[in-house]
Scaffold this active site. Structure first.
Site, PDB file in Angstrom:
ATOM      1  N   TYR A  67       0.820  -1.223   0.000  1.00 37.10           N
ATOM      2  CA  TYR A  67       0.000   0.000   0.000  1.00 37.10           C
ATOM      3  C   TYR A  67       0.848   1.265   0.000  1.00 37.10           C
ATOM      4  O   TYR A  67       0.509   2.248  -0.647  1.00 37.10           O
ATOM      5  CB  TYR A  67      -0.959   0.006   1.188  1.00 37.10           C
TER       6      TYR A  67
ATOM      7  N   GLU B 296       3.702 -31.257  10.979  1.00 34.75           N
ATOM      8  CA  GLU B 296       3.051 -30.497   9.917  1.00 34.75           C
ATOM      9  C   GLU B 296       1.654 -30.064  10.339  1.00 34.75           C
ATOM     10  O   GLU B 296       1.257 -28.925  10.099  1.00 34.75           O
ATOM     11  CB  GLU B 296       2.984 -31.363   8.638  1.00 34.75           C
TER      12      GLU B 296
ATOM     13  N   ASP C 230       2.480 -35.672   6.721  1.00 34.92           N
ATOM     14  CA  ASP C 230       1.609 -36.662   6.084  1.00 34.92           C
ATOM     15  C   ASP C 230       2.444 -37.617   5.252  1.00 34.92           C
ATOM     16  O   ASP C 230       3.519 -37.260   4.768  1.00 34.92           O
ATOM     17  CB  ASP C 230       0.601 -35.972   5.157  1.00 34.92           C
TER      18      ASP C 230
END
Lengths: 391, 539
Positions: free
Chosen positions: A107, A209, A261
């Protein structure tokens, strides 16, 4: 963002170091302009072809390839301007004792240039940048150009990673006891280098994770009984978490185990912790933890492996309940991993082979379904004890 | 001069009667065409009376509607009746003026001419104005009015003259002499005719405009019956070198012309005839021709028989004679064509080329081409084609012209020259020769004589190449300007950032100035004078 609270010495030091680097790099450009030389930024290329795997240090890094971004090159002029614009804004923020986020920087730099096209005589409007994607990319160029990460320039981003464990740290002048966080955890701050390690009692670091699994292990006091610093990246790790984990490993000498995983995506998360991100390899020298160990979940944990003389942790009926069929994308991802040098080890070949053969995957949550006790009391401790991890 | 042949075939008719019956040959086929043709003939006479004599032309053309008229006149053919609007066409020039004794025959007798010299001129049959008068008197019964004064004359002569068709002789209706107390000289001709302005308006306007293009050294004032005025002011005082008279080249004569020349010559022998009356024939060549024809050099020219004349022609064709030179031809030149295109079409680019003289048959010719692009020219899928022969605009039969085929985008790949299919493009082609190879009797289109076609093609390619060079230079310049703007618009941001990064060590304005200098140094065709020209505001 400016405040009246006194800055910590670490903060002041980081600030002045970043300012000094920025100033010296850009003063050279001012000198060029004043001497009538075309101002040109020489930046190491962030391309895949210029991304190398450093065998010796075990991490990804940028090669020697550079690009010259000259202000008078019509194709580079805008990027050149944006890079300088961003540098100026960051420099000013450092000077004003501020902590902008990358969104703030977007911005602050976004403005409109009204100009006249001298061919058509029409007026045109152009924004310094349109989307945050553009300004983020400029920040990355700047990081490479001045060889400094944005965290070192005290730029903030969203906090994502968390830690609990027997450890006391000092942050922003406060001493924080990471063992007294209740059911919550300490959010790893975006400027992990401002953290001071005071003392700790732990034998290793376990990075999980999945945030949900982290919370469960936290509530049953896994870190207390096992003398562990428990960390979660809550998915893809952010830079602060990676840097923090690296510091734990490098400065305290604690072994780091990664639990993700059991699929190519989970393995890649491990890979990001260990060697760095392929697309942002310039960060790795500061963020990667080459000694990080892959604890699981492994394909061989599910199916066992005659080659490894390893028995599965799951029974056949459990397997059929918990495993998920691998998708086309999972298999493509596995192909990619096989191309990476650090996955081309005999141990990883076994894992990937089983994946190819079984065409299935498994989430860590499946192990908690079998029983949190199983995960906390059997699976994790025994794997660490017998050394069933991949270096 | 070949046209004379057809007249000869109608021995029973006077030339006036012949043209009266074959008006369309000379372009008077209907009231619209007749009005156009009248303007054209009188304007061309006016220009021939001026620029051919190194006088900067001031030509004033006024067409007025004179009310409804009809055939009432002196020589009316009872079987024809002309209905329509009566117009007067008045053309005034500041030319050399006419000797008063020649006026009746110059305007009242067709084929009033005796010389067998060639000179490039605008006039078509050498009888254009007379045809206009003839047509006028047929349709209105009114004689033409002529006012003339020669340069050093102290008198102004006024005539009302018409043609006795049956005897091809002038009838003087009125004649007066006025004292001249100014130094005016020139000729004013006024012809009354039944015409059709509405149908000829477009062509006449085109004609005047195109005449102005090829005569930028002339002041042309034109007033039409609706009161519209076209005014073309002279933009240069430079004039083309006037054409010079030249003897015919042997390759360019036919049996009929040779017959006439033989009977009119003052030479005593055939050898002298050939040497005196033709260009590029010396004694040696003359003897070769005579020998080739199996004739004797001292034959008396007027006594040659028809078969001997035929042999002579054959021998001429078989003998090697130096090609005719184009030195006597009057062409505009690159400068004038370019100027004419610029002044009249107001293009952004104009260029021209003048080829050196070439030869077809026994006739020298010069081809010139001009090209104009952009500016006020309207976009079209076909270039605007401006055809000229001996400085006369050719307006009709465009698609029959050999030039049309050469310029036609279907056959000429304009894209090779960087010209897009929709373009503001005009192409001018001027063919000048003592004998322009017209196609058909209308004399509005140039025939596809290979030598001429080749020259036209080369000329058009030459100017197309000039346009290409201009267009690519322009494209490069545009590219550079765009590149410059792309970079310049970032200078304020770059300067401001460097100012901040140097802790204000170097002023922003100084950095802006330095960066602009650096940028300008890189530009070759264009410079940015001030950053304010490019950057309006940085919010």
């Amino acid at each position: 963002m400016s405040h009246d609270a006194p800055l910590t010495p670490k903060d002041v030091e980081a600030r002045s170091r970043a300012m000094e680097v920025l100033r010296s790099k850009f003063i050279a450009l001012v000198d060029d302009v004043m001497a009538g030389r075309v101002p040109t930024l020489v930046i190491r290329k962030r391309t895949l072809t210029n991304t190398l795997y450093d065998d010796v240090n075990g991490l990804l890094r940028l090669g020697e390839g550079t690009l010259k971004r000259s202000f008078l090159n019509v194709n580079e002029a805008k990027k050149f301007m944006q890079t300088l614009l961003m540098a100026g804004i960051i420099y000013e923020a450092l000077k004003n004792n501020e902590y902008p986020t990358i969104r703030d920087l977007y911005y602050r730099g976004k403005h409109t240039i009204k100009y006249r096209d001298l061919v058509s005589r029409k007026t045109g409007e152009e924004n310094s940048w349109e989307e945050q994607k553009e300004s983020d990319s400029v920040i990355r160029d700047l990081e490479v150009f001045i060889d400094m990460l944005r965290e070192d320039m005290l730029i903030l981003s969203k906090e994502k990673g968390k830690i609990v464990g027997n450890m006391r740290i000092k942050s922003g002048g406060d001493v924080i006891d990471l063992s007294k966080m209740g059911h919550g955890a300490y959010s790893i701050e975006p400027t992990p280098d401002l953290i001071e390690f005071l003392d700790y009692d732990a034998e290793y670091v376990l990075v999980i994770e999945k945030d949900a699994v982290f919370q469960q292990l936290h509530r049953i006091g896994y870190w207390k009984t096992n003398r562990v610093l428990l960390v979660t990246s809550a998915g893809q790790p952010d830079r602060a978490t990676r840097r923090f984990v690296r510091r734990l490993n490098e400065e305290l000498g604690l072994p780091v185990y990664i639990l993700s995983d059991c699929d190519p995506y989970g393995w890649y998360i491990y890979s990001v912790f260990k060697v760095g991100s392929i697309t942002l390899s310039y960060e790795s020298e500061r963020l990667a933890t080459p000694k990080a160990r892959f604890l699981g979940v492994m394909m061989s944990d599910i199916y066992g492996s005659p080659k490894l003389n390893k028995k599965p942790y799951l029974t056949e009926s459990e397997r059929s309940n918990y495993i998920i069929k691998a998708s086309e994308r999972d298999r493509d991802r596995a192909d990619e991993l096989e191309n990476y040098k650090w996955f081309q080890t005999p141990r990883w070949k076994v894992e990937i082979e089983i994946f190819r053969e079984k065409r299935s995957k498994l989430e860590i949550e499946a192990l908690t379904s079998k029983g949190l006790k199983f995960l906390a009391d059997t699976y994790l401790p025994s794997k660490i004890e017998v050394g069933d991890w991949i270096a | 001069m070949g046209e004379v042949v057809s007249v000869e075939k109608f021995k029973a008719l006077s030339p006036s009667e012949f043209f009266y019956r074959n008006k369309e040959i000379a372009g008077f086929s209907n009231p619209a065409r007749a009005l156009y043709q009248t303007v054209r003939e009188l304007v061309e006479n006016a220009l021939d009376a001026t620029d051919t004599h190194y006088i900067l032309p001031d030509v004033k053309v006024v067409i007025r509607s004179e009310g409804v008229g009809g055939s009432t006149g002196v020589v009316a053919d009872e079987s024809e009746s002309y209905e329509g609007v009566l117009y007067s066409v008045q053309v005034e020039d500041n030319g050399i003026g006419l000797p008063p004794q020649h006026v009746p025959r110059a305007f009242g007798q067709l084929l009033y001419s005796s010389k067998y010299v060639l000179r490039q001129s605008r006039g078509m049959f050498g009888l254009g104005a007379k045809m206009a008068i003839l047509y006028g008197q047929i349709t209105t019964g009114r004689p033409a009015e002529v006012i003339t004064s020669q340069i050093l004359s102290k008198k102004i002569y006024y005539f009302k003259v018409s043609i006795d068709i049956a005897s091809n002789s002038p009838i003087i209706h009125e004649y007066s002499i006025l004292a001249k107390n100014s130094d005016w000289h020139g000729t004013t001709v006024r012809v009354y005719l039944i015409g059709d302005w509405q149908r000829s308006k477009q062509k006449i306007h085109d004609y005047v405009r195109r005449t102005a293009i090829i005569a930028p050294y002339a002041n042309i004032y034109f007033e039409d019956p609706e009161g519209n005025i076209l005014m073309f002011k002279r933009s240069t005082e430079e004039m083309p070198v006037p054409p010079r008279e030249v003897k015919p080249h042997p390759y360019g004569v036919d049996v009929e012309l040779l017959k006439r020349m033989l009977s009119d010559t003052t030479a005593e022998t055939l050898k002298d005839f050939l040497v005196n009356e033709f260009q590029n024939v010396g004694e040696l060549t003359a003897l070769k021709i005579i020998e080739g024809a199996g004739l004797k050099p001292d034959l008396k020219p007027s006594e040659l028989k028809l078969n001997e004349i035929n042999e002579l022609i054959k021998s001429i064709k078989a003998t090697k004679i130096k090609a005719p030179s184009g030195r006597h031809l009057s062409f505009l030149g690159e400068k004038l064509i370019e100027l004419g295109l610029r002044e009249t079409l107001k293009p952004e680019f104009a260029a021209a080329t003048t080829r050196s003289a070439s030869v077809y048959g026994g006739h020298a010719f010069v081809v010139e081409a001009g090209i104009a692009y952009g500016g006020k020219i309207l976009q079209s899928d076909k270039p605007i084609l401006l055809r000229y022969a001996n400085k006369i605009p050719l307006l009709y039969d465009e698609s029959a012209d050999v030039i049309y085929d050469i310029v036609d985008p279907k056959k000429f790949d304009w894209s090779r020259y960087g010209v897009p299919s929709q373009s503001p493009l005009a192409v001018l082609v001027h063919v000048c020769s003592t004998k322009v190879p017209y196609k058909g009797v209308g004399k509005e289109a140039i025939a596809d004589v290979p030598e001429v076609e080749r020259e036209v093609r080369i000329a058009v390619r030459e100017v197309a190449r000039k346009l290409k060079a201009y267009l690519s230079r322009k494209a490069k310049e545009f590219e550079e300007v765009e590149r410059a703007v792309t970079i310049a618009k970032y200078i304020p941001d770059v300067s401001h950032s460097l100012f901040k990064l140097s802790d204000g060590g170097v002023k922003r304005e100084v950095l802006e100035e330095k960066l602009l200098q650096l940028l300008n140094r890189r530009l070759s065709m264009f410079k940015i004078k001030s950053l304010k020209d490019v950057v309006i505001e940085v919010s």
